[in-house]
Design a protein around this motif. Sequence first.
Motif, PDB file in Angstrom:
ATOM      1  N   ASP A 165       0.832  -1.199   0.000  1.00 53.02           N
ATOM      2  CA  ASP A 165       0.000   0.000   0.000  1.00 53.02           C
ATOM      3  C   ASP A 165       0.873   1.258   0.000  1.00 53.02           C
ATOM      4  OD1 ASP A 165      -2.514  -1.304   0.132  1.00 53.02           O
ATOM      5  OD2 ASP A 165      -2.202  -1.647   2.282  1.00 53.02           O
ATOM      6  N   PRO A 166       0.509   2.274  -0.789  1.00 57.74           N
ATOM      7  CA  PRO A 166       1.261   3.538  -0.754  1.00 57.74           C
ATOM      8  C   PRO A 166       1.195   4.182   0.628  1.00 57.74           C
ATOM      9  CG  PRO A 166      -0.058   3.396  -2.746  1.00 57.74           C
ATOM     10  CD  PRO A 166      -0.495   2.256  -1.864  1.00 57.74           C
ATOM     11  N   LYS A 167       2.317   4.783   1.030  1.00 55.43           N
ATOM     12  CA  LYS A 167       2.421   5.391   2.353  1.00 55.43           C
ATOM     13  C   LYS A 167       2.856   6.852   2.202  1.00 55.43           C
ATOM     14  CE  LYS A 167       2.081   3.088   5.552  1.00 55.43           C
ATOM     15  NZ  LYS A 167       0.867   2.668   6.315  1.00 55.43           N
ATOM     16  N   ALA A 168       2.169   7.737   2.906  1.00 50.52           N
ATOM     17  CA  ALA A 168       2.452   9.177   2.818  1.00 50.52           C
ATOM     18  C   ALA A 168       3.552   9.549   3.808  1.00 50.52           C
ATOM     19  CB  ALA A 168       1.187   9.981   3.083  1.00 50.52           C
ATOM     20  N   LEU A 169       4.782   9.130   3.498  1.00 48.54           N
ATOM     21  CA  LEU A 169       5.905   9.312   4.410  1.00 48.54           C
ATOM     22  C   LEU A 169       7.053  10.091   3.777  1.00 48.54           C
ATOM     23  CD1 LEU A 169       5.933   5.749   6.027  1.00 48.54           C
ATOM     24  CD2 LEU A 169       5.239   7.900   7.117  1.00 48.54           C
ATOM     25  N   PRO A 218      -0.688   0.286  -8.308  1.00 46.81           N
ATOM     26  CA  PRO A 218      -1.605  -0.809  -8.649  1.00 46.81           C
ATOM     27  C   PRO A 218      -2.711  -1.000  -7.618  1.00 46.81           C
ATOM     28  CG  PRO A 218       0.676  -1.483  -8.977  1.00 46.81           C
ATOM     29  CD  PRO A 218       0.711  -0.175  -8.222  1.00 46.81           C
ATOM     30  N   LEU A 219      -2.492  -0.548  -6.384  1.00 43.11           N
ATOM     31  CA  LEU A 219      -3.447  -0.740  -5.296  1.00 43.11           C
ATOM     32  C   LEU A 219      -4.214   0.544  -5.011  1.00 43.11           C
ATOM     33  CD1 LEU A 219      -1.100  -2.763  -2.932  1.00 43.11           C
ATOM     34  CD2 LEU A 219      -2.945  -3.673  -4.355  1.00 43.11           C
ATOM     35  N   PRO A 220      -5.420   0.442  -4.461  1.00 44.46           N
ATOM     36  CA  PRO A 220      -6.190   1.643  -4.138  1.00 44.46           C
ATOM     37  C   PRO A 220      -5.438   2.524  -3.150  1.00 44.46           C
ATOM     38  CG  PRO A 220      -7.593  -0.305  -4.065  1.00 44.46           C
ATOM     39  CD  PRO A 220      -6.191  -0.799  -4.209  1.00 44.46           C
ATOM     40  N   ALA A 275       6.707   2.879 -20.870  1.00 47.21           N
ATOM     41  CA  ALA A 275       5.367   2.594 -20.337  1.00 47.21           C
ATOM     42  C   ALA A 275       5.423   1.616 -19.160  1.00 47.21           C
ATOM     43  CB  ALA A 275       4.471   2.056 -21.448  1.00 47.21           C
ATOM     44  N   ASN A 276       4.856   2.034 -18.030  1.00 44.95           N
ATOM     45  CA  ASN A 276       5.027   1.279 -16.783  1.00 44.95           C
ATOM     46  C   ASN A 276       3.866   1.533 -15.831  1.00 44.95           C
ATOM     47  OD1 ASN A 276       6.361  -0.274 -14.766  1.00 44.95           O
ATOM     48  ND2 ASN A 276       7.322   1.569 -13.918  1.00 44.95           N
ATOM     49  N   SER A 277       2.644   1.630 -16.387  1.00 43.17           N
ATOM     50  CA  SER A 277       1.487   1.917 -15.524  1.00 43.17           C
ATOM     51  C   SER A 277       0.218   1.267 -16.068  1.00 43.17           C
ATOM     52  CB  SER A 277       1.304   3.437 -15.375  1.00 43.17           C
ATOM     53  OG  SER A 277       1.404   4.104 -16.634  1.00 43.17           O
ATOM     54  N   PRO A 278       0.164  -0.060 -16.079  1.00 42.66           N
ATOM     55  CA  PRO A 278      -1.032  -0.736 -16.597  1.00 42.66           C
ATOM     56  C   PRO A 278      -2.176  -0.826 -15.594  1.00 42.66           C
ATOM     57  CG  PRO A 278       0.596  -2.358 -15.956  1.00 42.66           C
ATOM     58  CD  PRO A 278       1.241  -1.014 -15.744  1.00 42.66           C
ATOM     59  N   PHE A 279      -1.881  -0.611 -14.293  1.00 45.17           N
ATOM     60  CA  PHE A 279      -2.898  -0.768 -13.250  1.00 45.17           C
ATOM     61  C   PHE A 279      -3.166   0.571 -12.568  1.00 45.17           C
ATOM     62  CE2 PHE A 279      -0.392  -4.830 -13.181  1.00 45.17           C
ATOM     63  CZ  PHE A 279      -1.309  -5.556 -13.920  1.00 45.17           C
ATOM     64  N   TRP A 280      -4.416   0.751 -12.149  1.00 40.67           N
ATOM     65  CA  TRP A 280      -4.829   2.003 -11.510  1.00 40.67           C
ATOM     66  C   TRP A 280      -5.867   1.697 -10.442  1.00 40.67           C
ATOM     67  CZ3 TRP A 280      -3.567   7.031 -11.210  1.00 40.67           C
ATOM     68  CH2 TRP A 280      -4.531   7.961 -10.806  1.00 40.67           C
ATOM     69  N   GLN A 281      -5.515   2.011  -9.196  1.00 35.39           N
ATOM     70  CA  GLN A 281      -6.460   1.874  -8.085  1.00 35.39           C
ATOM     71  C   GLN A 281      -7.092   0.479  -8.031  1.00 35.39           C
ATOM     72  OE1 GLN A 281      -6.973   4.128  -5.777  1.00 35.39           O
ATOM     73  NE2 GLN A 281      -6.388   6.102  -6.610  1.00 35.39           N
ATOM     74  N   GLY A 282      -6.264  -0.555  -8.207  1.00 31.98           N
ATOM     75  CA  GLY A 282      -6.749  -1.924  -8.088  1.00 31.98           C
ATOM     76  C   GLY A 282      -7.328  -2.522  -9.347  1.00 31.98           C
ATOM     77  N   ARG A 283      -7.243  -1.808 -10.466  1.00 29.78           N
ATOM     78  CA  ARG A 283      -7.875  -2.294 -11.704  1.00 29.78           C
ATOM     79  C   ARG A 283      -6.887  -2.321 -12.863  1.00 29.78           C
ATOM     80  NH1 ARG A 283     -12.583   1.745 -12.714  1.00 29.78           N
ATOM     81  NH2 ARG A 283     -11.011   3.160 -11.841  1.00 29.78           N
ATOM     82  N   GLU A 284      -7.123  -3.245 -13.775  1.00 28.42           N
ATOM     83  CA  GLU A 284      -6.437  -3.263 -15.064  1.00 28.42           C
ATOM     84  C   GLU A 284      -7.044  -2.155 -15.928  1.00 28.42           C
ATOM     85  OE1 GLU A 284      -4.565  -3.457 -18.188  1.00 28.42           O
ATOM     86  OE2 GLU A 284      -4.042  -5.338 -17.179  1.00 28.42           O
ATOM     87  N   THR A 285      -6.183  -1.331 -16.523  1.00 30.41           N
ATOM     88  CA  THR A 285      -6.669  -0.185 -17.283  1.00 30.41           C
ATOM     89  C   THR A 285      -6.804  -0.445 -18.779  1.00 30.41           C
ATOM     90  OG1 THR A 285      -4.461   0.698 -17.753  1.00 30.41           O
ATOM     91  CG2 THR A 285      -5.496   1.344 -15.658  1.00 30.41           C
ATOM     92  N   SER A 286      -6.176  -1.516 -19.273  1.00 28.33           N
ATOM     93  CA  SER A 286      -6.044  -1.800 -20.713  1.00 28.33           C
ATOM     94  C   SER A 286      -5.067  -0.847 -21.405  1.00 28.33           C
ATOM     95  CB  SER A 286      -7.400  -1.769 -21.433  1.00 28.33           C
ATOM     96  OG  SER A 286      -8.259  -2.778 -20.911  1.00 28.33           O
ATOM     97  N   TYR A 287      -4.358  -0.035 -20.627  1.00 30.11           N
ATOM     98  CA  TYR A 287      -3.314   0.843 -21.154  1.00 30.11           C
ATOM     99  C   TYR A 287      -1.958   0.356 -20.657  1.00 30.11           C
ATOM    100  CZ  TYR A 287      -6.697   4.324 -22.721  1.00 30.11           C
ATOM    101  OH  TYR A 287      -7.729   4.967 -23.369  1.00 30.11           O
TER     102      TYR A 287
END
Length: 362
Positions: A19-23, A92-94, A155-167
């Motif tokens: 999980d991303p951490k605001a540190l 990749p995670l929410p 290109a290195n960002s196929p996932f967004w907030q827990g979902r496959e983006t198709s990009y």
Amino acid sequence: MRTVGVEEELLLVDPGSGDPKALAAAVLARAAHSGSGQDVFEKELFGQMLEFATHPQTDMVDLGSEIVRWRKESARHAGQIGCAVAALATSPLPVSPSLTVNDRYQWLAERYGVGARDQLVCGCHVHVCVESDEEGVAVLDRLRPWLPVLAAISANSPFWQGRETSYASYRSRVWNRWPSAGPTELFGSPERYHRRVSDMVASGVILDEAMAYFDARLSAHYPTVEIRVADVCLRAETAVLVATLARGLVETAARDWRAGRPAPDHSVSLLRLAAWQAARTGLEQDLLDPVTLRPRPAGDVLRALLEHTGDALTECGDAGRAEEAVAALLRHGNGAREQRELLERTGSLREVVTECVRHTQG
């Protein structure tokens, strides 16, 4: 020989959960306390992001060593407070992004609303030195059709907030929500470039000149052209390839300008399509050929880029390494392919993040 510098934005994550951490503030404090990289690390829009910038280099081996060094230093400082760094262009995670507290970032959040709050994305910016604004603008005009190819490589960002983006690069689609982002029309002269930026600021839609988020622009702080289309690359060697090709493109464009060869007069409408295609498929299918703006297999376009920049790469001593790196990239894929293969193997986006933490340090 032109110097090159790289800025990378990294995602701070929990080493166990991913999980991303605001540190970021704590990591920056650690770096300042240790005296390591005080002029290298910087805060970014959100607390889950950490940025570093290399020093200008002429040798790409040295540039690669410095990227690896600062990635490892980022990981060391993050580890001291219980988090890790991942070279991921989106999470990749929410995640609920935590805005860094300062007046500028608060203005952005209030002005652009959810469009700003969605900008937890990590890019890679390449600075290549130029001799003057006149040369710089001539280079900008001639780089335009080749920039989507650099975006596809990174290109290195196929996932967004827990979902496959198709990009392959969903980061670039999110980034282009800024009103000033994307490809530009031909400028033709430094005067027209600076007048365009001044007019944009005078419109009140953007805050200042630093918000001219063009795909490539004149740096406000250094005598460089700043190329801004790339995702942060999962592997350091891919970042070095992007920087190598960026320098080759700048040098080739400058030579074309000095020889009196005109800039390709491609419309912004078609350049936007080329950028979208690069973001959608990365290196897996066709790209738009930078000369014809018609579909062409990605491998052929990368080889055309090597040919286009061949003289410049050779004179810098970069040709052989660039050709080997492109061949390896076409065999093994970019970060987007690696992330998808990790998900297929592990079945878990959390495992994708933890594996990418390891890849980040090489």
